[in-house]
Design a protein around this motif. Sequence first.
Motif, short mmCIF file in Angstrom:
data_model
loop_
_atom_site.label_atom_id
_atom_site.label_comp_id
_atom_site.label_asym_id
_atom_site.label_seq_id
_atom_site.Cartn_x
_atom_site.Cartn_y
_atom_site.Cartn_z
N THR A 168 -62.04 -28.92 97.41
CA THR A 168 -60.84 -28.78 96.83
C THR A 168 -61.21 -28.58 95.00
N VAL A 169 -60.68 -27.52 94.95
CA VAL A 169 -59.96 -27.57 93.11
C VAL A 169 -58.23 -27.74 92.65
N PHE A 170 -58.24 -28.96 92.00
CA PHE A 170 -57.13 -28.38 91.53
C PHE A 170 -57.37 -29.01 90.69
N ASP A 171 -56.29 -27.89 89.02
CA ASP A 171 -56.03 -27.83 87.93
C ASP A 171 -55.70 -29.32 86.94
N VAL A 172 -55.93 -30.05 86.76
CA VAL A 172 -55.41 -31.19 86.36
C VAL A 172 -54.13 -31.32 85.53
N ARG A 173 -54.15 -30.22 84.90
CA ARG A 173 -53.12 -29.39 83.80
C ARG A 173 -52.11 -28.96 84.56
N SER A 174 -52.17 -28.49 85.57
CA SER A 174 -50.97 -28.05 86.71
C SER A 174 -49.95 -28.61 86.53
N GLU A 175 -48.58 -28.85 86.74
CA GLU A 175 -47.52 -29.36 87.42
C GLU A 175 -47.69 -30.22 88.80
N GLU A 176 -47.92 -29.41 89.80
CA GLU A 176 -47.76 -29.74 90.66
C GLU A 176 -48.98 -29.54 91.65
N GLY A 204 -59.31 -23.73 98.55
CA GLY A 204 -60.82 -24.19 97.96
C GLY A 204 -61.63 -23.52 97.53
N ILE A 205 -63.03 -24.15 97.26
CA ILE A 205 -64.08 -23.10 97.42
C ILE A 205 -65.07 -23.14 98.68
N THR A 206 -65.52 -22.38 99.04
CA THR A 206 -66.29 -22.87 100.04
C THR A 206 -67.64 -21.44 100.49
N PHE A 207 -68.68 -21.69 100.20
CA PHE A 207 -70.26 -21.24 99.76
C PHE A 207 -70.65 -21.25 101.81
N LYS A 208 -71.22 -20.16 101.93
CA LYS A 208 -71.73 -20.13 103.21
C LYS A 208 -72.75 -19.81 103.09
#
Length: 152
Positions: free
Chosen positions: A82-90, A99-103
């Motif tokens: 998963t990826v979450f920008d901690v600068r985002s409000e919610e 998120g990001i998936t590599f196959k």
Amino acid sequence: MEKLFVDETIAINAPLGHVWAALTKSENTRQWALEFSSGGPEFHIESTWELGSPVLWKGQDGTVIVEGNVTAVQENKLLRFTVFDVRSEERPLVTEEDGITFKLSEENGRTTLHVLQGDFSVMTDGAKYRDASAEIWDKVLPKVKVIAEQHQ
């Protein structure tokens, strides 16, 4: 609402293990993660890439910019986090496919790397963020290819 994903694939002239190392070894992630900085502050990715482990995108001063967790891992085959920008409000709700998936798959010593990132439709201006992310992946994937092919 239609789901919005970055969905890209690149062929790499290297075996699975070399591509996996290009994606997960810290000396390699430091090279391709720089592409995500795109004019902003440089950062790198830290993770052990084990199931449930944190994935931290840190600035040069050690500040966490983006955080996530490994949600699926099969060595040399699959990596999802998963990826979450901690600068985002919610923080949006995260589903199994977010998120990001590599196959990775290999045929005759050539590896196909498929990346899927999203779902951006849960974000305000999601199409804009998806398009911006796609532009970055257009730089990241060739960098991963060079790293993997150099380690032959």
